[in-house]
Design an enzyme around this catalytic site. Structure first.
Site, PDB file in Angstrom:
ATOM      1  N   HIS A 291       0.828  -1.211   0.000  1.00  0.00           N
ATOM      2  CA  HIS A 291       0.000   0.000   0.000  1.00  0.00           C
ATOM      3  C   HIS A 291       0.864   1.262   0.000  1.00  0.00           C
ATOM      4  O   HIS A 291       1.575   1.534   0.973  1.00  0.00           O
ATOM      5  CB  HIS A 291      -0.887  -0.049   1.255  1.00  0.00           C
ATOM      6  CG  HIS A 291      -1.857   1.062   1.369  1.00  0.00           C
ATOM      7  ND1 HIS A 291      -1.859   1.934   2.435  1.00  0.00           N
ATOM      8  CD2 HIS A 291      -2.883   1.444   0.571  1.00  0.00           C
ATOM      9  CE1 HIS A 291      -2.845   2.801   2.287  1.00  0.00           C
ATOM     10  NE2 HIS A 291      -3.479   2.527   1.161  1.00  0.00           N
ATOM     11  N   ARG A 292       0.836   1.992  -1.109  1.00  0.00           N
ATOM     12  CA  ARG A 292       1.707   3.172  -1.309  1.00  0.00           C
ATOM     13  C   ARG A 292       3.172   2.757  -1.195  1.00  0.00           C
ATOM     14  O   ARG A 292       4.025   3.505  -0.719  1.00  0.00           O
ATOM     15  CB  ARG A 292       1.380   4.295  -0.309  1.00  0.00           C
ATOM     16  CG  ARG A 292      -0.087   4.686  -0.332  1.00  0.00           C
ATOM     17  CD  ARG A 292      -0.426   5.767   0.685  1.00  0.00           C
ATOM     18  NE  ARG A 292      -1.863   5.782   0.959  1.00  0.00           N
ATOM     19  CZ  ARG A 292      -2.446   6.464   1.916  1.00  0.00           C
ATOM     20  NH1 ARG A 292      -1.731   7.235   2.709  1.00  0.00           N
ATOM     21  NH2 ARG A 292      -3.752   6.412   2.107  1.00  0.00           N
TER      22      ARG A 292
ATOM     23  N   GLU B 154       0.382  -0.712  -4.666  1.00  0.00           N
ATOM     24  CA  GLU B 154      -0.796   0.142  -4.785  1.00  0.00           C
ATOM     25  C   GLU B 154      -0.261   1.556  -4.689  1.00  0.00           C
ATOM     26  O   GLU B 154       0.563   1.851  -3.831  1.00  0.00           O
ATOM     27  CB  GLU B 154      -1.770  -0.147  -3.634  1.00  0.00           C
ATOM     28  CG  GLU B 154      -3.089   0.609  -3.705  1.00  0.00           C
ATOM     29  CD  GLU B 154      -3.055   2.003  -3.080  1.00  0.00           C
ATOM     30  OE1 GLU B 154      -4.029   2.743  -3.268  1.00  0.00           O
ATOM     31  OE2 GLU B 154      -2.058   2.359  -2.405  1.00  0.00           O
TER      32      GLU B 154
ATOM     33  N   ASP C 223      -1.175   6.014  -5.757  1.00  0.00           N
ATOM     34  CA  ASP C 223      -2.230   6.993  -6.048  1.00  0.00           C
ATOM     35  C   ASP C 223      -1.715   8.034  -7.027  1.00  0.00           C
ATOM     36  O   ASP C 223      -0.560   8.440  -6.949  1.00  0.00           O
ATOM     37  CB  ASP C 223      -2.633   7.718  -4.757  1.00  0.00           C
ATOM     38  CG  ASP C 223      -2.885   6.746  -3.620  1.00  0.00           C
ATOM     39  OD1 ASP C 223      -4.008   6.243  -3.534  1.00  0.00           O
ATOM     40  OD2 ASP C 223      -1.951   6.482  -2.829  1.00  0.00           O
TER      41      ASP C 223
ATOM     42  N   HIS D 298      -0.833  10.744  -2.721  1.00  0.00           N
ATOM     43  CA  HIS D 298      -2.165  10.375  -2.250  1.00  0.00           C
ATOM     44  C   HIS D 298      -3.106  11.567  -2.076  1.00  0.00           C
ATOM     45  O   HIS D 298      -4.238  11.545  -2.533  1.00  0.00           O
ATOM     46  CB  HIS D 298      -2.055   9.611  -0.924  1.00  0.00           C
ATOM     47  CG  HIS D 298      -3.397   9.233  -0.348  1.00  0.00           C
ATOM     48  ND1 HIS D 298      -4.113  10.095   0.469  1.00  0.00           N
ATOM     49  CD2 HIS D 298      -4.147   8.122  -0.483  1.00  0.00           C
ATOM     50  CE1 HIS D 298      -5.252   9.510   0.798  1.00  0.00           C
ATOM     51  NE2 HIS D 298      -5.299   8.314   0.235  1.00  0.00           N
TER      52      HIS D 298
ATOM     53  N   GLU E 204      -4.482   3.894  -8.309  1.00  0.00           N
ATOM     54  CA  GLU E 204      -5.731   4.492  -7.844  1.00  0.00           C
ATOM     55  C   GLU E 204      -5.842   5.922  -8.358  1.00  0.00           C
ATOM     56  O   GLU E 204      -4.985   6.760  -8.091  1.00  0.00           O
ATOM     57  CB  GLU E 204      -5.814   4.491  -6.309  1.00  0.00           C
ATOM     58  CG  GLU E 204      -7.140   5.086  -5.843  1.00  0.00           C
ATOM     59  CD  GLU E 204      -7.280   5.208  -4.333  1.00  0.00           C
ATOM     60  OE1 GLU E 204      -8.129   6.017  -3.897  1.00  0.00           O
ATOM     61  OE2 GLU E 204      -6.560   4.520  -3.592  1.00  0.00           O
TER      62      GLU E 204
ATOM     63  N   LYS F 174      -7.087   9.372  -8.033  1.00  0.00           N
ATOM     64  CA  LYS F 174      -7.605  10.191  -6.931  1.00  0.00           C
ATOM     65  C   LYS F 174      -8.413  11.349  -7.515  1.00  0.00           C
ATOM     66  O   LYS F 174      -7.975  12.496  -7.529  1.00  0.00           O
ATOM     67  CB  LYS F 174      -6.450  10.723  -6.077  1.00  0.00           C
ATOM     68  CG  LYS F 174      -5.611   9.654  -5.416  1.00  0.00           C
ATOM     69  CD  LYS F 174      -6.378   8.756  -4.476  1.00  0.00           C
ATOM     70  CE  LYS F 174      -6.760   9.447  -3.204  1.00  0.00           C
ATOM     71  NZ  LYS F 174      -7.313   8.484  -2.216  1.00  0.00           N
TER      72      LYS F 174
ATOM     73  N   ASP G  72       0.329  -2.048   4.378  1.00  0.00           N
ATOM     74  CA  ASP G  72       1.465  -1.122   4.524  1.00  0.00           C
ATOM     75  C   ASP G  72       2.759  -1.892   4.774  1.00  0.00           C
ATOM     76  O   ASP G  72       3.850  -1.359   4.591  1.00  0.00           O
ATOM     77  CB  ASP G  72       1.244  -0.180   5.724  1.00  0.00           C
ATOM     78  CG  ASP G  72       0.074   0.766   5.515  1.00  0.00           C
ATOM     79  OD1 ASP G  72      -0.231   1.088   4.347  1.00  0.00           O
ATOM     80  OD2 ASP G  72      -0.541   1.189   6.518  1.00  0.00           O
TER      81      ASP G  72
END
Length: 242
Positions: free
Chosen positions: A7-8, A34, A36, A49, A106, A108, A226
């Protein structure tokens, strides 16, 4: 076996959405990332993000009001003396050509419906020939539909944080190959139902040991976490079983 998406990037140990976090996730053995994306004032797709740069960088202001050149001057690694810029999506996709990672991009665009964002992202994914390794997700489901219509060869997945009844039916209606629900809204029945109906389930954000155990036990498609190192450590316990 359940895939692990960082995640990120490996954000438990590195500055989120930076090349360091992505490279560390790959080294840790994650299956995917993942990240953003937002659009700068001059229409560059950048990996960050928040709509504002304030929380994660040394700068301030909205991404949409800053040019790419301006945004690159900020340090996206606030906690360290080592300066690191906000990556462009181009930078990430170029690097992805050196590995086999899957990447969940993703969009945003829930707060600001960045005009043309979908087409720009798709254009880059096609340019780097990564269509089969990308999943486009968003809380803006109009954007998901537009992405599918523009590029049916790229997988899409709606993000949502409430309980949807038979979410696989909804996913199929918008031609999405997967769903990315908030972990708290997810029951085992929903996960099993979706997978049985050919829809991948990738909950976010899975950081607790107990949640990882629960999802590995029922063979959830993927987890978005994470901490890919911890996720892999726990996953190994399940791989040894007959």
């Amino acid at each position: 076996m359940t895939q692990i998406f960082a995640h990120r990037g490996y954000s438990a140990a590195y500055a989120e959405n930076t090349m360091s976090a992505f490279i560390a996730a790959e080294k840790a053995g994650a299956d995917g990332l993942e990240l953003d994306v937002q659009l700068t004032k001059d229409d560059e797709v950048v990996v960050i993000h928040d709509e504002k740069v304030d929380r994660t960088t040394s700068g301030n202001g909205f991404v949409k009001n800053l040019t790419f050149k301006e945004i690159r001057k900020f340090n996206a690694n606030k906690k360290s003396v080592k300066k690191e810029p906000i990556p462009s999506l181009i930078e990430v996709l170029e690097w992805m050509q050196t590995n086999q990672l899957i990447c969940n991009i993703e969009l945003k665009n829930g707060l600001f419906p960045y005009e043309g964002m979908e087409e720009k992202v798709i254009q880059l994914v096609r340019k780097y020939e990564l269509c089969d390794r990308i999943i486009i997700s968003s809380f803006n489901h109009y954007s998901i539909v537009l992405s599918y219509r523009t590029a049916p060869e790229i997988a899409t997945a709606p993000l949502y944080n409430e309980r949807i009844y038979m979410p696989w039916v909804y996913a199929q209606s918008i031609r999405a190959k997967g769903i990315h629900p908030k972990l708290a809204s997810l029951s085992d029945e929903i996960i099993k139902g979706a997978i049985e109906n050919g829809v991948a389930v990738r909950p976010y954000t899975v950081n607790k040991d107990a949640d990882m155990h629960r999802l590995y036990k029922i063979n959830c498609t993927s987890i978005i976490t994470d901490d890919p190192v911890k996720a892999l450590k726990i996953k190994k316990q399940y791989e040894k079983r007959p």
